[in-house]
Design a protein around this motif. Structure first.
Motif, PDB file in Angstrom:
ATOM      1  N   ALA A 164      66.525  39.301  37.269  1.00  0.00           N
ATOM      2  CA  ALA A 164      65.385  38.419  36.831  1.00  0.00           C
ATOM      3  C   ALA A 164      65.491  37.057  36.990  1.00  0.00           C
ATOM      4  O   ALA A 164      65.147  36.369  36.014  1.00  0.00           O
ATOM      5  N   PRO A 165      65.479  36.474  38.201  1.00  0.00           N
ATOM      6  CA  PRO A 165      65.502  35.055  38.510  1.00  0.00           C
ATOM      7  C   PRO A 165      63.905  34.294  38.134  1.00  0.00           C
ATOM      8  O   PRO A 165      63.139  35.325  38.309  1.00  0.00           O
TER       9      PRO A 165
ATOM     10  N   HIS B   6      71.650  33.767  36.469  1.00  0.00           N
ATOM     11  CA  HIS B   6      71.173  35.142  36.819  1.00  0.00           C
ATOM     12  C   HIS B   6      72.414  35.816  37.870  1.00  0.00           C
ATOM     13  O   HIS B   6      72.310  36.957  37.981  1.00  0.00           O
TER      14      HIS B   6
ATOM     15  N   GLU C 282      57.198  39.398  35.510  1.00  0.00           N
ATOM     16  CA  GLU C 282      56.354  39.201  34.367  1.00  0.00           C
ATOM     17  C   GLU C 282      54.789  39.314  34.575  1.00  0.00           C
ATOM     18  O   GLU C 282      53.889  39.839  33.860  1.00  0.00           O
TER      19      GLU C 282
ATOM     20  N   PHE D 153      65.133  37.999  21.953  1.00  0.00           N
ATOM     21  CA  PHE D 153      65.014  39.495  21.932  1.00  0.00           C
ATOM     22  C   PHE D 153      65.224  40.220  20.511  1.00  0.00           C
ATOM     23  O   PHE D 153      64.641  41.214  20.354  1.00  0.00           O
TER      24      PHE D 153
ATOM     25  N   TYR E  67      68.742  45.094  28.229  1.00  0.00           N
ATOM     26  CA  TYR E  67      68.225  43.921  28.749  1.00  0.00           C
ATOM     27  C   TYR E  67      69.504  42.944  29.022  1.00  0.00           C
ATOM     28  O   TYR E  67      70.387  42.580  27.967  1.00  0.00           O
TER      29      TYR E  67
ATOM     30  N   GLN F 190      69.224  34.023  24.878  1.00  0.00           N
ATOM     31  CA  GLN F 190      68.007  34.632  24.519  1.00  0.00           C
ATOM     32  C   GLN F 190      68.451  35.510  23.393  1.00  0.00           C
ATOM     33  O   GLN F 190      67.417  36.305  23.032  1.00  0.00           O
TER      34      GLN F 190
HETATM   35  N1  ARG Z   1      63.624  35.119  33.847  1.00  0.00           N
HETATM   36  C1  ARG Z   1      64.192  35.137  32.710  1.00  0.00           C
HETATM   37  C2  ARG Z   1      65.136  33.907  32.642  1.00  0.00           C
HETATM   38  O1  ARG Z   1      65.749  33.598  33.739  1.00  0.00           O
HETATM   39  C3  ARG Z   1      64.952  36.524  32.320  1.00  0.00           C
HETATM   40  C4  ARG Z   1      64.225  37.651  32.251  1.00  0.00           C
HETATM   41  C5  ARG Z   1      65.146  38.665  31.323  1.00  0.00           C
HETATM   42  N2  ARG Z   1      64.103  39.908  31.053  1.00  0.00           N
HETATM   43  C6  ARG Z   1      63.467  40.212  30.151  1.00  0.00           C
HETATM   44  N3  ARG Z   1      62.690  41.273  30.157  1.00  0.00           N
HETATM   45  N4  ARG Z   1      62.951  39.135  29.498  1.00  0.00           N
HETATM   46  O2  ARG Z   1      65.605  33.547  31.769  1.00  0.00           O
END
Ligand code: ARG
Length: 570
Positions: free
Chosen positions: A122-123, A133, A258, A341, A331, A337
């Motif tokens: 998920a970059p 990542h 997204e 979550f 996840y 994060q």
């Molecule tokens: N794109 C997000 C980042 O770089 C990570 C996404 C992780 N997955 C999710 N479903 N939120 O921080």
């Protein structure tokens, strides 16, 4: 293969009348060989039986009917009843299981019929693919492989960061300065540059900031110009990311990022509204989560009506529940994060989903990667471009080969396996939640607890197998030749391989497997140092060759599950 734990549990069950499965969960593997192979902690039963643990241990020992083919002896130590298993049975089982399963050793179908969604990598589009990542890609990828090997139906999702207010900024920046840049070369660096510039301008000029917000709004509404630009940024970024995935050997079942959830967010808002929990706060729509012990509210919609990262995650949960009927949804992101979550998983309970789904959400958090010189960060400019890092790993590996074994064929191919293997292994070698120091000398050390070390021991087994020409049949092996402590250590490790994989998925912790591979490689290395393999005596020779074959086979399977390729020479 024989399950000693189960066998012991059923023997204890027979004399205590306590349920097999319960007993099985109590049985432990002692840390030390002179405490037996399995230990039963009797204090677990002290309450129900209203007796002191040593008394219980004694009673079980007196009354248990032992099958001599399975247990050699028992010993009471404190409140533990320790079991020593029958070596012949153990060795026989490992040899024959290895022979029949071969390159599928340890594979099972315990996961049959269960769906596991893994959200990893998920970059973010138009931003560099950073080392966090990489860690997500590597940990998620290893979990993916291991669940699959155990028979689960696994869905790997790359939840690309391809949406959000930052795209409003990117679009504005591109409008202003796009013609200054040639995006056909190093596009991500240039997009990052534009992003930094526009961010600075936004800080000075409120009007520009509003324009950016407006752009994202327009993008969400499907405006043609904004959509075209956004698509271009996405294409350019994906092309760059793919270079990294190719080096790592990563692939995904879904690339729904997204933006995929754009049209799926109104339903989320409706559902939360219906739950009566949606509140207005300073023009934004939020849910207060204080009653669940989360002091920061979750923002569902910004004051200008734009969606948020969190709303998109909620929409993704609804979608994934319906599409994949998941039994577990993981996840894989850094612990930065954690709050996100927590908020999302708590709010997901308001979506009217079956509890099956909301209980199945799990954040697999991992620690940061630090440079020897400090934190790696985008803002301080201390960034390493990931593609450069991977290529440097390969170059360094090549230099080591040039020095140690300059006449090797396929040096480039081998250097790639070693360099990439070293980086991957480093990411998986410690408990995932720990911060990790990135240091070239450590990760490429052929004698350390590293990827190259495992490859090196594997290559040794391989070259012995090449000289041996063929693998003897398990029937030809004299079990007595494997009863010394060094060989037994290897046999036990081999026996536990499947358990190790189960432990990995129980804790979502691939380092359990990487530690195991180090132990196995080290155990073989000690054996090899004190025992010549290709001896004259045919019985000894066959036995040692077979042991070598088994170690090589399991090292290779294990490494592959972690995402690491084995070279045949190095
Ligand atoms: N794109 C997000 C980042 O770089 C990570 C996404 C992780 N997955 C999710 N479903 N939120 O921080």
């Amino acid at each position: 293969m024989i399950d000693f734990k189960k066998e012991i549990a059923s023997m204890i069950s027979e004399c205590t009348q306590i349920n097999n499965e319960e007993l099985e969960t109590y049985i432990e593997i002692p840390p030390d060989d002179n405490m037996g192979d399995y230990a039963f902690p009797c204090f677990k039963l002290a309450r129900t039986l209203k007796k002191a643990p040593p008394i219980i241990a004694n009673e079980i020992k007196e009354n248990i009917k032992i099958n001599n083919k399975i247990i050699d002896k028992m010993e009471i130590v404190g409140g533990y009843l320790n079991f020593y298993i029958n070596k012949d049975t153990l060795i026989y089982n490992v040899l024959h299981e290895m022979e029949s399963k071969n390159s599928k050793y340890g594979k099972s179908n315990i996961g049959e019929g269960k769906n596991i969604v893994i959200d990893y990598s998920a970059p973010n589009i138009a931003k560099p693919f950073h080392i966090g990542h990489l860690r997500s890609t590597v940990i998620g990828g290893a979990l993916y492989n291991i669940y699959k090997y155990l028979g689960y139906n696994v869905i790997g999702i790359n939840h690309l960061g391809d949406y959000g207010t930052q795209f409003g900024k990117m679009i504005e920046g591109y409008k202003l300065w796009g013609q200054e840049y040639n995006l056909n070369e190093n596009p991500i660096e240039k997009l990052t540059d534009i992003y930094v510039r526009i961010n600075n301008l936004c800080k000075e000029d409120e009007d520009v900031l509003n324009e950016c917000r407006n752009n994202f709004k327009k993008l969400e509404e499907g405006d043609e110009y904004c959509t075209e630009l956004w698509k271009r940024f996405k294409e350019l970024s994906l092309k760059e990311f793919q270079k990294i995935y190719d080096l790592l050997g990563s692939s995904f079942d879904s690339w729904n990022g997204e933006s995929f959830y754009t049209d799926k967010m109104p339903e989320v808002i409706e559902k939360i509204k219906a739950s009566g929990r949606l509140e207005e706060s300073e023009g934004a729509k939020i849910v207060n989560l204080e009653n669940s012990g989360i002091s920061t509210p979750i923002i569902i919609e910004k004051s200008n009506g734009s969606s948020t990262y969190a709303t998109r995650d909620l929409a993704a949960i609804l979608y994934r529940a319906r599409t994949y009927n998941f039994d577990k949804a993981l996840y894989v992101t850094s612990y930065e994060q954690n709050l996100h979550f927590k908020q999302v998983f708590e709010t997901a309970k308001l979506l009217g989903l079956d509890e099956k789904y909301t209980n199945a959400l799990e954040h697999v958090a991992f620690g940061m990667i630090l440079l020897k010189t400090g934190k790696m960060s985008t803002r301080e400019g201390n960034v390493i471009k990931l593609e450069d890092l991977l290529n440097e790993a390969i170059t360094r590996a090549k230099a080591i080969i040039e020095e140690k074994n300059p006449n090797l064929d396929d040096k480039d191919e081998i250097a790639k396996k070693i360099g990439i293997g070293a980086v991957i292994f480093n990411d998986l070698s410690n408990n995932r939640i720990k911060d990790e120091i990135f240091d070239w000398d450590t990760i490429l050390n052929f004698q350390g607890e590293t990827g190259p070390y495992i490859q090196y021991i594997y290559v040794r087994t391989k070259s012995i197998m090449d000289s041996a020409k063929e693998i003897p049949s398990a029937k030809e092996i004299n079990i007595n030749e494997l009863k010394d402590s060094e060989a037994m250590e290897i046999i036990k490790l081999l026996y536990h391989f499947e358990d190790i994989l189960l432990n990995v998925i129980n804790k979502n912790e691939p380092s359990i497997l990487s530690r195991y591979l180090i132990n196995l490689a080290q155990a073989y290395s000690s054996y090899y140092n004190s025992n010549k393999i290709l001896v004259e005596d045919i019985e000894k020779r066959n036995t040692r060759i077979y042991l070598t074959y088994m170690v090589g086979n399991v090292l290779k399977i294990g490494a592959k599950l972690l995402g690491i390729e084995m070279p045949n020479k190095m």
